[in-house]
Design a protein around this motif. Structure first.
Motif, PDB file in Angstrom:
ATOM      1  N   THR A  73       0.800  -1.236   0.000  1.00  0.00           N
ATOM      2  CA  THR A  73       0.000   0.000   0.000  1.00  0.00           C
ATOM      3  C   THR A  73       0.823   1.272   0.000  1.00  0.00           C
ATOM      4  OG1 THR A  73      -0.103   0.047   2.426  1.00  0.00           O
ATOM      5  CG2 THR A  73      -1.827  -1.196   1.265  1.00  0.00           C
ATOM      6  N   GLY A  74       2.082   1.202   0.422  1.00  0.00           N
ATOM      7  CA  GLY A  74       2.892   2.409   0.585  1.00  0.00           C
ATOM      8  C   GLY A  74       2.480   3.256   1.761  1.00  0.00           C
ATOM      9  N   ALA A  75       1.616   2.719   2.622  1.00  0.00           N
ATOM     10  CA  ALA A  75       1.083   3.508   3.743  1.00  0.00           C
ATOM     11  C   ALA A  75       2.072   3.542   4.906  1.00  0.00           C
ATOM     12  CB  ALA A  75      -0.237   2.921   4.214  1.00  0.00           C
ATOM     13  N   PRO A  76       2.102   4.643   5.640  1.00  0.00           N
ATOM     14  CA  PRO A  76       2.892   4.698   6.875  1.00  0.00           C
ATOM     15  C   PRO A  76       2.198   3.904   7.969  1.00  0.00           C
ATOM     16  CG  PRO A  76       1.630   6.700   6.647  1.00  0.00           C
ATOM     17  CD  PRO A  76       1.378   5.909   5.400  1.00  0.00           C
ATOM     18  N   SER A  77       2.948   3.544   8.984  1.00  0.00           N
ATOM     19  CA  SER A  77       2.379   2.799  10.107  1.00  0.00           C
ATOM     20  C   SER A  77       2.877   3.366  11.416  1.00  0.00           C
ATOM     21  CB  SER A  77       2.733   1.309  10.013  1.00  0.00           C
ATOM     22  OG  SER A  77       4.135   1.123  10.098  1.00  0.00           O
ATOM     23  N   ARG A  78       2.043   3.218  12.434  1.00  0.00           N
ATOM     24  CA  ARG A  78       2.400   3.723  13.760  1.00  0.00           C
ATOM     25  C   ARG A  78       1.855   2.791  14.845  1.00  0.00           C
ATOM     26  NH1 ARG A  78       0.791   9.747  14.763  1.00  0.00           N
ATOM     27  NH2 ARG A  78       2.409   9.505  16.362  1.00  0.00           N
ATOM     28  N   GLY A  79       2.601   2.711  15.940  1.00  0.00           N
ATOM     29  CA  GLY A  79       2.185   2.008  17.140  1.00  0.00           C
ATOM     30  C   GLY A  79       2.885   2.651  18.319  1.00  0.00           C
ATOM     31  N   ILE A  80       2.602   2.180  19.499  1.00  0.00           N
ATOM     32  CA  ILE A  80       3.303   2.694  20.679  1.00  0.00           C
ATOM     33  C   ILE A  80       4.801   2.395  20.574  1.00  0.00           C
ATOM     34  CG2 ILE A  80       3.696   2.215  23.138  1.00  0.00           C
ATOM     35  CD1 ILE A  80       1.490   4.087  22.977  1.00  0.00           C
ATOM     36  N   SER A  81       5.129   1.206  20.080  1.00  0.00           N
ATOM     37  CA  SER A  81       6.524   0.809  19.939  1.00  0.00           C
ATOM     38  C   SER A  81       7.093   1.330  18.625  1.00  0.00           C
ATOM     39  CB  SER A  81       6.640  -0.715  19.993  1.00  0.00           C
ATOM     40  OG  SER A  81       7.958  -1.118  19.736  1.00  0.00           O
ATOM     41  N   ALA A  82       8.309   1.855  18.675  1.00  0.00           N
ATOM     42  CA  ALA A  82       8.948   2.416  17.487  1.00  0.00           C
ATOM     43  C   ALA A  82       9.180   1.373  16.404  1.00  0.00           C
ATOM     44  CB  ALA A  82      10.277   3.063  17.878  1.00  0.00           C
ATOM     45  N   GLU A  83       9.263   0.089  16.772  1.00  0.00           N
ATOM     46  CA  GLU A  83       9.540  -0.934  15.759  1.00  0.00           C
ATOM     47  C   GLU A  83       8.409  -1.071  14.749  1.00  0.00           C
ATOM     48  OE1 GLU A  83       9.253  -5.199  16.906  1.00  0.00           O
ATOM     49  OE2 GLU A  83       8.864  -4.396  18.919  1.00  0.00           O
ATOM     50  N   PHE A  84       7.231  -0.545  15.066  1.00  0.00           N
ATOM     51  CA  PHE A  84       6.103  -0.644  14.139  1.00  0.00           C
ATOM     52  C   PHE A  84       5.828   0.670  13.415  1.00  0.00           C
ATOM     53  CE2 PHE A  84       5.045  -3.699  17.637  1.00  0.00           C
ATOM     54  CZ  PHE A  84       5.437  -4.825  16.923  1.00  0.00           C
ATOM     55  N   CYS A  85       6.752   1.611  13.546  1.00  0.00           N
ATOM     56  CA  CYS A  85       6.585   2.927  12.922  1.00  0.00           C
ATOM     57  C   CYS A  85       7.501   3.040  11.719  1.00  0.00           C
ATOM     58  CB  CYS A  85       6.919   4.034  13.927  1.00  0.00           C
ATOM     59  SG  CYS A  85       5.899   3.996  15.410  1.00  0.00           S
ATOM     60  N   ALA A  86       6.924   3.385  10.576  1.00  0.00           N
ATOM     61  CA  ALA A  86       7.720   3.513   9.353  1.00  0.00           C
ATOM     62  C   ALA A  86       6.914   4.256   8.305  1.00  0.00           C
ATOM     63  CB  ALA A  86       8.123   2.137   8.820  1.00  0.00           C
ATOM     64  N   GLY A  87       7.626   4.833   7.338  1.00  0.00           N
ATOM     65  CA  GLY A  87       6.978   5.425   6.178  1.00  0.00           C
ATOM     66  C   GLY A  87       6.791   6.912   6.280  1.00  0.00           C
ATOM     67  N   ARG A  88       6.208   7.447   5.214  1.00  0.00           N
ATOM     68  CA  ARG A  88       6.000   8.882   5.086  1.00  0.00           C
ATOM     69  C   ARG A  88       4.970   9.381   6.098  1.00  0.00           C
ATOM     70  NH1 ARG A  88       1.012   8.893   2.904  1.00  0.00           N
ATOM     71  NH2 ARG A  88       0.421   7.024   1.775  1.00  0.00           N
ATOM     72  N   ASP A  89       4.899  10.703   6.242  1.00  0.00           N
ATOM     73  CA  ASP A  89       3.863  11.324   7.053  1.00  0.00           C
ATOM     74  C   ASP A  89       2.569  11.292   6.257  1.00  0.00           C
ATOM     75  OD1 ASP A  89       2.144  12.930   8.477  1.00  0.00           O
ATOM     76  OD2 ASP A  89       3.636  14.454   8.943  1.00  0.00           O
ATOM     77  N   GLY A  90       1.625  10.501   6.735  1.00  0.00           N
ATOM     78  CA  GLY A  90       0.358  10.378   6.027  1.00  0.00           C
ATOM     79  C   GLY A  90      -0.679  11.388   6.459  1.00  0.00           C
ATOM     80  N   GLY A  91      -0.250  12.463   7.114  1.00  0.00           N
ATOM     81  CA  GLY A  91      -1.196  13.472   7.568  1.00  0.00           C
ATOM     82  C   GLY A  91      -1.634  13.265   8.997  1.00  0.00           C
ATOM     83  N   ALA A  92      -1.116  12.225   9.621  1.00  0.00           N
ATOM     84  CA  ALA A  92      -1.475  11.957  11.014  1.00  0.00           C
ATOM     85  C   ALA A  92      -0.224  11.757  11.864  1.00  0.00           C
ATOM     86  CB  ALA A  92      -2.369  10.727  11.109  1.00  0.00           C
ATOM     87  N   GLY A  93       0.853  12.423  11.480  1.00  0.00           N
ATOM     88  CA  GLY A  93       2.068  12.384  12.278  1.00  0.00           C
ATOM     89  C   GLY A  93       2.921  11.170  11.967  1.00  0.00           C
ATOM     90  N   THR A  94       4.096  11.141  12.569  1.00  0.00           N
ATOM     91  CA  THR A  94       5.016  10.026  12.415  1.00  0.00           C
ATOM     92  C   THR A  94       5.552   9.671  13.788  1.00  0.00           C
ATOM     93  OG1 THR A  94       6.861  11.546  12.025  1.00  0.00           O
ATOM     94  CG2 THR A  94       5.713  10.703  10.082  1.00  0.00           C
ATOM     95  N   GLY A  95       6.287   8.566  13.857  1.00  0.00           N
ATOM     96  CA  GLY A  95       6.886   8.156  15.116  1.00  0.00           C
ATOM     97  C   GLY A  95       5.883   7.460  16.004  1.00  0.00           C
ATOM     98  N   PRO A  96       6.322   7.020  17.192  1.00  0.00           N
ATOM     99  CA  PRO A  96       5.453   6.263  18.087  1.00  0.00           C
ATOM    100  C   PRO A  96       4.203   7.041  18.498  1.00  0.00           C
ATOM    101  CG  PRO A  96       7.746   6.052  18.754  1.00  0.00           C
ATOM    102  CD  PRO A  96       7.710   7.109  17.698  1.00  0.00           C
TER     103      PRO A  96
END
Length: 264
Positions: A73-96
């Motif tokens: 999908t090319g979508a960014p992902s986020r979770g509490i843990s940094a290991e699940f955070c990756a990709g561009r800023d999809g308009g809802a922030g980046t990082g944990p």
């Protein structure tokens, strides 16, 4: 909702992935892409353009397919843990994800609630489209049965606090819960109350087992002996299927840790 084909003693009839978006919105939010099963991930990707992927907690039946799904999908992902955070800023922030953070994406308002206990990185998500509200509970509250306090970071103290937090949410009554396993919860607050009572009953059973065994818990700095864990698990969970005894033992460990932290 799309259910992965991964049924089992710990996943019930399979892990549920959620595709969210407000009426009229073109983008979607996917919560918990699930295990690395190609047909499941392809079906999620076909549901529409994905603006963001959110993870409720670290377990592989919720996150195993995350890397492949990001590729699809090319979508960014986020979770509490940094290991699940990756990709561009999809308009809802980046990082944990941060406790109390509010995301505005796919026409939705999504509030992040840190609800540790099942795992240290567990979150619930309060999702509103302006007219209705639901709470995605991950494995913090299930559609059937009760959740496991998973090793090594499950904590009964944290879990009870998380249940109390869910009970205190200022939301319409009843508010539905969308769990990671099992059917939709029609009245989340009522189930959370039942969960709280169940945990209190289990603690009483653990206390009774310790008394019957004539055991005093070791100091908090000492490890819990395996024979003690096995004996208490056998006494308290004598009626459970052998396939879930390891999960029961994990919960017993959390219960004993709680007791020796509060009652010594």
């Amino acid at each position: 909702m799309l259910r992965a084909d991964n049924p089992g003693p710990m996943t019930l009839d399979g892990t549920r992935s959620y595709v969210l978006g407000a009426p009229g919105a073109t983008g979607r939010v996917v919560v918990d892409p699930g295990p690395d099963l190609a047909p499941h991930l392809a079906a999620l990707a076909d549901a529409g353009p994905v603006d963001l992927v959110l993870v409720t907690h670290r377990h592989a039946d919720h996150t195993g397919g995350l890397a492949r799904f990001r590729e699809l999908t090319g979508a960014p992902s986020r979770g509490i843990s940094a290991e699940f955070c990756a990709g561009r800023d999809g308009g809802a922030g980046t990082g944990p994800l941060a406790d109390g953070e509010v995301l505005e994406v796919a026409g939705l308002r999504i509030e992040v609630l840190a609800t540790p206990g099942h795992t240290a990185d567990s979150v619930c998500l309060v999702v509103s489209d302006g007219t209705s509200t639901v709470v995605l509970t991950g494995d913090t509250v299930l559609g059937r049965g009760t959740t496991v306090l998973a090793e090594p970071d499950g904590s009964l103290r944290d879990y009870l606090a998380s249940l109390d937090r869910l009970s205190a949410l200022d939301l319409p009554d009843p508010v539905p819960g969308l769990p990671g396993h099992g059917p939709v919860i029609p009245d989340l607050r009522a189930v959370v109350h039942a969960y709280r009572e169940h945990r209190t009953e289990r603690l009483d059973q653990v206390r009774s087992a310790l008394t019957a065994l004539g055991v005093t818990l070791p100091d908090a700095a000492a490890p819990l002996p395996d024979p003690l864990l096995d004996a208490v698990t056998g006494a308290v969970y004598a009626d459970v299927d052998a396939s879930v005894l390891p999960a029961a033992r994990s919960s017993v460990r959390a219960q004993l840790e709680y007791l020796r932290g509060t009652e010594r």
